[in-house]
Enzyme design. Structure first.
Site, mmCIF file in Angstrom:
data_model
loop_
_atom_site.group_PDB
_atom_site.id
_atom_site.type_symbol
_atom_site.label_atom_id
_atom_site.label_comp_id
_atom_site.label_asym_id
_atom_site.label_seq_id
_atom_site.Cartn_x
_atom_site.Cartn_y
_atom_site.Cartn_z
ATOM 1 C CB THR A 45 -0.921 -0.002 1.232
ATOM 2 O OG1 THR A 45 -0.106 -0.115 2.416
ATOM 3 C CG2 THR A 45 -1.896 -1.170 1.195
ATOM 4 C CD GLU A 46 4.922 -0.279 0.546
ATOM 5 O OE1 GLU A 46 5.641 -1.000 1.255
ATOM 6 O OE2 GLU A 46 3.938 -0.745 -0.091
ATOM 7 C CG LEU A 47 2.907 3.520 -5.225
ATOM 8 C CD1 LEU A 47 2.634 3.181 -6.688
ATOM 9 C CD2 LEU A 47 3.982 4.600 -5.138
ATOM 10 C CB VAL A 57 1.221 5.746 2.508
ATOM 11 C CG1 VAL A 57 1.756 6.671 3.592
ATOM 12 C CG2 VAL A 57 0.497 4.567 3.138
ATOM 13 N N GLY A 58 1.534 7.575 -0.262
ATOM 14 C CA GLY A 58 2.176 8.703 -0.917
ATOM 15 C C GLY A 58 3.682 8.626 -0.975
#
Length: 256
Positions: free
Chosen positions: A131-133, A135-136
């Site tokens: 889910t990194e992207l 989060v930004g």
């Protein structure tokens, strides 16, 4: 051997490495450094294989974003290299490493699972996903190459860009895990798999594992210095810090 963050138990020559860092086994600098040391100890201690697992219903929820938010760029300068080194300590372990995914494996937690040779997931509400992207923030190079190795190049873009998390049936269908078993059996089953792989002569196993991982290690070695500097810049940017703050405020502060 016990610490505040990691416990190591011997199960007939298999080291069961249990993450027990706070409520969600989040990854911070000290935890990453400790994981590296524990795996070094396991290797020199003569264990024939490793089972990596968590506690309760969480394998690992990934990066401790509160620490990232509160520590700012100065914290990130130490944390991001330690994070990559911790992933690589699992990925580069010469013997069999089996993930007993006892619950949620999210973001950096999914990278830890991907770094293992096989993944056994507990049936139930636990989800796995990167889910990194959402989060930004971008993936460090080592993390992305480990995900490419563990989950496969064909599905990686979809996993990364959409950031969806998957329940056990979908995780098995997508190839994110190798098998699903009852929650009470997940560690026992992972130990069985580790013992089976440990029957292979250690030198032959280590060499074959190194051959399989070589393209990923080579890309990391060739590009990590430049890419890590850019990742640090992106994680430290005002845009990323604002996105992390918004995520912390929305998702994490309500958890206590």
């Amino acid at each position: 051997m016990a610490t505040s963050s990691i416990r190591v138990d011997d199960e007939g020559g298999i080291a069961v490495v249990t993450l027990q860092h706070g409520k969600a086994n989040t990854l911070d600098t000290e935890f990453c450094q400790e994981l590296i040391v524990r795996l070094e100890d396991v290797q020199v201690g003569g264990h024939r294989g490793v089972v990596l697992t968590g506690t309760g219903g969480i394998f690992s929820a990934g990066v401790d974003l509160r620490r990232v938010h509160d520590g700012g760029p100065g914290y990130l300068e130490d944390f991001l290299p330690a994070l990559s080194d911790a992933f690589l300590s699992v990925f580069g372990f010469p013997g069999p490493v089996i993930a007993a995914v006892n619950g949620h494996a999210i973001a950096g937690g999914a990278v830890l699972a991907a770094a293992c040779d096989r993944r056994v997931l507990a049936d139930g509400p636990g989800r796995i996903g990167i889910t990194e992207l959402l989060v930004g923030v971008p993936f460090p190079l080592a993390a992305l190459e480990i995900l490419r190795s563990g989950f496969g190049a064909d599905i990686l873009a979809e996993l990364a860009f959409l950031g969806e998390t998957h329940l056990p049936a979908d995780a098995l269908r997508l190839g994110l895990v190798n098998e699903v078993t009852a929650p009470g059996n997940v560690v026992e089953r992972a130990v069985e798999v580790a013992r089976k792989l440990a029957e292979i002569p250690a030198a032959a196993y280590a060499h074959t594992k190194a051959q399989l991982h070589r393209p990923f290690h080579e890309r990391i070695a060739e590009h990590r210095t430049g890419d890590d500097a850019h990742v640090l810049e992106l994680w430290s940017s005002p845009e990323a810090r604002a996105a992390i703050k918004a995520y912390v405020d929305k998702v994490l502060r309500g958890q206590g």
